[in-house]
Enzyme design. Structure first.
Site, PDB file in Angstrom:
ATOM      1  N   ASP A   1      -7.476  -4.635   9.571  1.00 43.49           N
ATOM      2  CA  ASP A   1      -6.751  -3.370   9.390  1.00 43.49           C
ATOM      3  C   ASP A   1      -7.572  -2.224   9.971  1.00 43.49           C
ATOM      4  O   ASP A   1      -8.444  -1.678   9.306  1.00 43.49           O
ATOM      5  CB  ASP A   1      -6.461  -3.123   7.900  1.00 43.49           C
ATOM      6  CG  ASP A   1      -5.709  -1.811   7.684  1.00 43.49           C
ATOM      7  OD1 ASP A   1      -5.179  -1.252   8.664  1.00 43.49           O
ATOM      8  OD2 ASP A   1      -5.659  -1.332   6.532  1.00 43.49           O
TER       9      ASP A   1
ATOM     10  N   LYS B   1      -7.069   2.464  -3.201  1.00 49.36           N
ATOM     11  CA  LYS B   1      -7.676   3.426  -2.286  1.00 49.36           C
ATOM     12  C   LYS B   1      -8.329   4.545  -3.085  1.00 49.36           C
ATOM     13  O   LYS B   1      -7.952   4.803  -4.235  1.00 49.36           O
ATOM     14  CB  LYS B   1      -6.566   3.968  -1.376  1.00 49.36           C
ATOM     15  CG  LYS B   1      -7.032   4.743  -0.185  1.00 49.36           C
ATOM     16  CD  LYS B   1      -5.939   4.821   0.875  1.00 49.36           C
ATOM     17  CE  LYS B   1      -6.367   5.777   1.963  1.00 49.36           C
ATOM     18  NZ  LYS B   1      -5.531   5.712   3.152  1.00 49.36           N
TER      19      LYS B   1
ATOM     20  N   HIS C   1      -8.849  -6.422   3.507  1.00 51.61           N
ATOM     21  CA  HIS C   1      -8.515  -5.675   4.711  1.00 51.61           C
ATOM     22  C   HIS C   1      -9.821  -5.374   5.433  1.00 51.61           C
ATOM     23  O   HIS C   1     -10.607  -4.538   4.985  1.00 51.61           O
ATOM     24  CB  HIS C   1      -7.762  -4.389   4.364  1.00 51.61           C
ATOM     25  CG  HIS C   1      -6.283  -4.557   4.407  1.00 51.61           C
ATOM     26  ND1 HIS C   1      -5.403  -3.515   4.374  1.00 51.61           N
ATOM     27  CD2 HIS C   1      -5.528  -5.680   4.531  1.00 51.61           C
ATOM     28  CE1 HIS C   1      -4.164  -3.989   4.444  1.00 51.61           C
ATOM     29  NE2 HIS C   1      -4.221  -5.293   4.535  1.00 51.61           N
TER      30      HIS C   1
ATOM     31  N   TRP D   1       0.861  -1.190   0.000  1.00 54.94           N
ATOM     32  CA  TRP D   1       0.000   0.000   0.000  1.00 54.94           C
ATOM     33  C   TRP D   1       0.888   1.226   0.000  1.00 54.94           C
ATOM     34  O   TRP D   1       1.783   1.349   0.834  1.00 54.94           O
ATOM     35  CB  TRP D   1      -0.931   0.051   1.225  1.00 54.94           C
ATOM     36  CG  TRP D   1      -1.589   1.400   1.275  1.00 54.94           C
ATOM     37  CD1 TRP D   1      -2.529   1.881   0.404  1.00 54.94           C
ATOM     38  CD2 TRP D   1      -1.271   2.486   2.166  1.00 54.94           C
ATOM     39  NE1 TRP D   1      -2.821   3.193   0.710  1.00 54.94           N
ATOM     40  CE2 TRP D   1      -2.079   3.582   1.774  1.00 54.94           C
ATOM     41  CE3 TRP D   1      -0.394   2.630   3.249  1.00 54.94           C
ATOM     42  CZ2 TRP D   1      -2.022   4.820   2.441  1.00 54.94           C
ATOM     43  CZ3 TRP D   1      -0.334   3.849   3.911  1.00 54.94           C
ATOM     44  CH2 TRP D   1      -1.154   4.934   3.497  1.00 54.94           C
TER      45      TRP D   1
ATOM     46  N   ASP E   1     -12.348   6.998   5.640  1.00 54.00           N
ATOM     47  CA  ASP E   1     -11.540   5.804   5.883  1.00 54.00           C
ATOM     48  C   ASP E   1     -10.992   5.868   7.312  1.00 54.00           C
ATOM     49  O   ASP E   1      -9.790   5.960   7.531  1.00 54.00           O
ATOM     50  CB  ASP E   1     -10.403   5.765   4.854  1.00 54.00           C
ATOM     51  CG  ASP E   1      -9.501   4.565   5.029  1.00 54.00           C
ATOM     52  OD1 ASP E   1      -9.981   3.537   5.532  1.00 54.00           O
ATOM     53  OD2 ASP E   1      -8.315   4.659   4.652  1.00 54.00           O
TER      54      ASP E   1
ATOM     55  N   ASP F   1     -10.954   3.758   9.859  1.00 52.53           N
ATOM     56  CA  ASP F   1     -10.351   2.589  10.501  1.00 52.53           C
ATOM     57  C   ASP F   1     -10.863   2.366  11.923  1.00 52.53           C
ATOM     58  O   ASP F   1     -10.072   2.110  12.835  1.00 52.53           O
ATOM     59  CB  ASP F   1      -8.824   2.684  10.468  1.00 52.53           C
ATOM     60  CG  ASP F   1      -8.274   2.504   9.063  1.00 52.53           C
ATOM     61  OD1 ASP F   1      -8.324   1.375   8.562  1.00 52.53           O
ATOM     62  OD2 ASP F   1      -7.826   3.497   8.459  1.00 52.53           O
TER      63      ASP F   1
ATOM     64  N   ASP G   1      -9.668  -2.982   0.754  1.00 53.23           N
ATOM     65  CA  ASP G   1      -9.846  -2.557   2.141  1.00 53.23           C
ATOM     66  C   ASP G   1     -11.267  -2.000   2.247  1.00 53.23           C
ATOM     67  O   ASP G   1     -11.699  -1.200   1.405  1.00 53.23           O
ATOM     68  CB  ASP G   1      -8.802  -1.483   2.467  1.00 53.23           C
ATOM     69  CG  ASP G   1      -8.860  -0.979   3.897  1.00 53.23           C
ATOM     70  OD1 ASP G   1      -9.951  -0.544   4.331  1.00 53.23           O
ATOM     71  OD2 ASP G   1      -7.824  -0.994   4.582  1.00 53.23           O
TER      72      ASP G   1
ATOM     73  N   HIS H   1     -11.862   1.780   1.742  1.00 52.88           N
ATOM     74  CA  HIS H   1     -11.230   2.481   0.633  1.00 52.88           C
ATOM     75  C   HIS H   1     -12.135   2.781  -0.553  1.00 52.88           C
ATOM     76  O   HIS H   1     -11.692   2.836  -1.691  1.00 52.88           O
ATOM     77  CB  HIS H   1      -9.999   1.696   0.167  1.00 52.88           C
ATOM     78  CG  HIS H   1      -8.867   1.778   1.153  1.00 52.88           C
ATOM     79  ND1 HIS H   1      -7.595   1.328   0.878  1.00 52.88           N
ATOM     80  CD2 HIS H   1      -8.829   2.266   2.413  1.00 52.88           C
ATOM     81  CE1 HIS H   1      -6.827   1.538   1.921  1.00 52.88           C
ATOM     82  NE2 HIS H   1      -7.549   2.095   2.871  1.00 52.88           N
TER      83      HIS H   1
ATOM     84  N   GLU I   1      -2.856  -2.778  -2.886  1.00 49.37           N
ATOM     85  CA  GLU I   1      -4.067  -2.277  -2.205  1.00 49.37           C
ATOM     86  C   GLU I   1      -4.513  -0.932  -2.758  1.00 49.37           C
ATOM     87  O   GLU I   1      -3.796   0.055  -2.679  1.00 49.37           O
ATOM     88  CB  GLU I   1      -3.793  -2.148  -0.693  1.00 49.37           C
ATOM     89  CG  GLU I   1      -4.999  -1.644   0.096  1.00 49.37           C
ATOM     90  CD  GLU I   1      -4.716  -1.547   1.593  1.00 49.37           C
ATOM     91  OE1 GLU I   1      -3.551  -1.736   1.998  1.00 49.37           O
ATOM     92  OE2 GLU I   1      -5.663  -1.263   2.352  1.00 49.37           O
TER      93      GLU I   1
HETATM   94  C1  RNT Z   1      -4.094   2.620   4.456  1.00 45.27           C
HETATM   95  C2  RNT Z   1      -4.203   1.169   4.167  1.00 45.27           C
HETATM   96  C3  RNT Z   1      -3.079   0.315   4.701  1.00 45.27           C
HETATM   97  C4  RNT Z   1      -2.660   0.676   6.104  1.00 45.27           C
HETATM   98  C5  RNT Z   1      -1.671  -0.277   6.719  1.00 45.27           C
HETATM   99  C6  RNT Z   1      -0.998   0.308   7.907  1.00 45.27           C
HETATM  100  O1  RNT Z   1      -5.194   3.332   4.079  1.00 45.27           O
HETATM  101  O2  RNT Z   1      -5.426   0.679   4.597  1.00 45.27           O
HETATM  102  O3  RNT Z   1      -3.427  -1.009   4.585  1.00 45.27           O
HETATM  103  O4  RNT Z   1      -3.753   0.780   6.963  1.00 45.27           O
HETATM  104  O5  RNT Z   1      -0.790  -0.714   5.775  1.00 45.27           O
HETATM  105 ZN    ZN Z   2      -5.735  -1.442   4.412  1.00 47.02          ZN
END
Ligand code: RNT
Ligand code: ZN
Length: 420
Positions: A328, A230, A288, A185, A296, A298, A261, A264, A228
């Site tokens: 994640d 986004k 993810h 990523w 985003d 998390d 993810d 994303h 990955e």
């Molecule tokens: C960031 C991505 C990535 C990170 C990690 C730390 O938007 O989701 O995967 O969260 O690599």
């Molecule tokens: Zn991620």
């Protein structure tokens, strides 16, 4: 083992609709979930830093006490977490968690020896490792561009880091006598309208080809690469080089994995519908597991519809062998051990929920034209005695049940975290 009454009744209920609950429970325990190393310390890592750095578009908010400050503290925390979550786990390590004994080691120079202590821990805890190059929180990433940079010095530097990381992954795979999933990523993107959307993407292709597709020194049977995508990040709101279209096409053309993810995409966009599309063509997906809240963000993963729908899709397509599952998220505002346990337990619950899905019957109803019957059954699955099967799963794994594990976290907080 004598079945508890509640579980026995649940088994009967599921049996009535053609589901073997005990088989589902065993299958759910066997699906590997890769635990992200970075909730333990809010994505700070253990590097001896080379200078001040920007965050790379991600951010953990909150300042709850007890953050792990050393690899030893982190590992003690993972062990606590693993005692609270049922099923098969892996540990997903980021390059910035290198254990270099206080020595400053440049990311481009990282070697397997800097992860020796992780591999040792992994073997003695029987928790295989996955790996991530860290393309953020570093002076060479301060321009906002890494692998896609137009500055050859910067671009080459990150290519070197990528190759170094993939070699570490091979060492990890060998140490675990298995494979190592490696996720790439990059934060690359622009806050506002870039004049040239093309150049960065062309640079990224060149870099990924140099680091992955054309790099012959890394055994691709042991190092399984994913890219990955986004949509936006903090400071890259307008343009992200590694968009879904970009990475999907790259992964497909180079026969590597694609990582989705859950945070994303557009704020109301979910990923469950994408699984059956991508897997018509892609060889494998990395998921993810995260929880976006308006962005985003998390947030800690919970047992919500997004999560259930994601695993239901995998069950309905019997695609378990084609997906790798990794958590994640990072919330620094609550007890971090609890954050892990909540998210990992929710993930395993959603896997179990999917394993208990009467997929064949639902498909039969739908295709025979009984769409109402199908919808009714889908909805009624939500109020089946799922909790009793989950309790049995915890019991079988030797892990505390719902309502019991949080006390363990409170004790650990008093005994260990409070002293940090
Ligand atoms: C960031 C991505 C990535 C990170 C990690 C730390 O938007 O989701 O995967 O969260 O690599
Ligand atoms: Zn991620």
């Amino acid at each position: 083992m004598k079945k508890t009454n509640e579980y026995g009744l649940a088994v009967e209920r599921y049996k009535k609709i053609g589901i073997d609950a005990s088989k589902a429970l065993n299958a759910a325990l066997a699906v590997p979930v890769s635990l992200h190393c970075w909730q333990v310390d809010d994505v700070v890592g253990f590097e001896v830093k080379a200078g001040s750095t920007s965050g790379g578009g991600i951010m953990a908010t909150g300042n709850y006490p007890g953050r792990a400050r050393t690899p030893a503290e982190a590992r003690a925390d993972y062990e606590k977490v693993l005692s609270l979550v049922p099923g098969k786990h892996r540990l997903n390590v980021h390059a910035l968690y290198a254990d270099t004994n206080g020595k400053q080691v440049d990311r481009a120079e990282l070697k397997p020896e800097h992860f020796e202590s992780w591999m040792k821990w992994s073997r003695s805890n029987a928790v295989p490792l996955d790996f991530n190059p860290s393309y953020f929180a570093h002076p060479m990433a301060d321009s906002g561009f890494t692998l896609s940079s137009g500055d050859e010095r910067v671009r080459k530097y990150w290519v070197k880091h990528a190759v170094a990381s993939r070699k570490i992954a091979v060492a990890m795979a060998k140490s675990n006598k298995g494979v190592c999933h490696v996720n790439h990523w990059i934060p690359d993107g622009a806050k506002d309208l870039p004049a040239d959307r093309w150049g960065y993407r062309a640079n990224l292709t060149k870099s990924l080809d140099e680091a992955i597709a054309n790099e012959r020194s890394v055994d691709k049977k042991l190092c399984i690469d994913y890219v990955e995508s986004k949509l936006f990040g903090i400071g890259s709101e307008e343009y992200v080089v590694g968009s879904t279209e970009y990475y999907s096409s790259y992964a497909l053309s180079r026969k590597i994995g694609l990582c989705m993810d859950m945070g994303h995409y557009h704020p109301t966009e979910t990923i469950h519908d994408k699984v059956s599309s991508f897997l018509q063509f892609h060889q494998r997906l990395l998921l993810h597991v995260s929880r976006p809240m308006r962005w985003d963000s998390d947030h800690v993963v919970i047992f919500n519809d997004d999560l259930k729908n994601l695993f239901l899709e995998i069950a309905r397509g019997n695609a378990w062998k084609k997906v790798a599952i990794a958590t994640d998220y990072f919330d620094a505002s609550i007890n971090r051990i609890a954050a892990y346990a909540i998210g990992l337990r929710a993930t395993r619950k959603a896997i179990l929920f999917a394993m208990l899905d009467p997929s064949a019957e639902l498909k039969r109803l739908y295709s025979s034209g009984d769409k109402a019957g199908c919808l009714a059954m889908m909805d009624e699955m939500k109020t089946m005695p799922f909790g009793a099967v989950w309790s049995e799963l915890c019991k079988k794994a030797g892990i505390p049940d719902d309502g019991e594990w949080m006390d363990e976290v409170r004790k650990y907080e008093k005994k260990v975290l409070a002293g940090r």
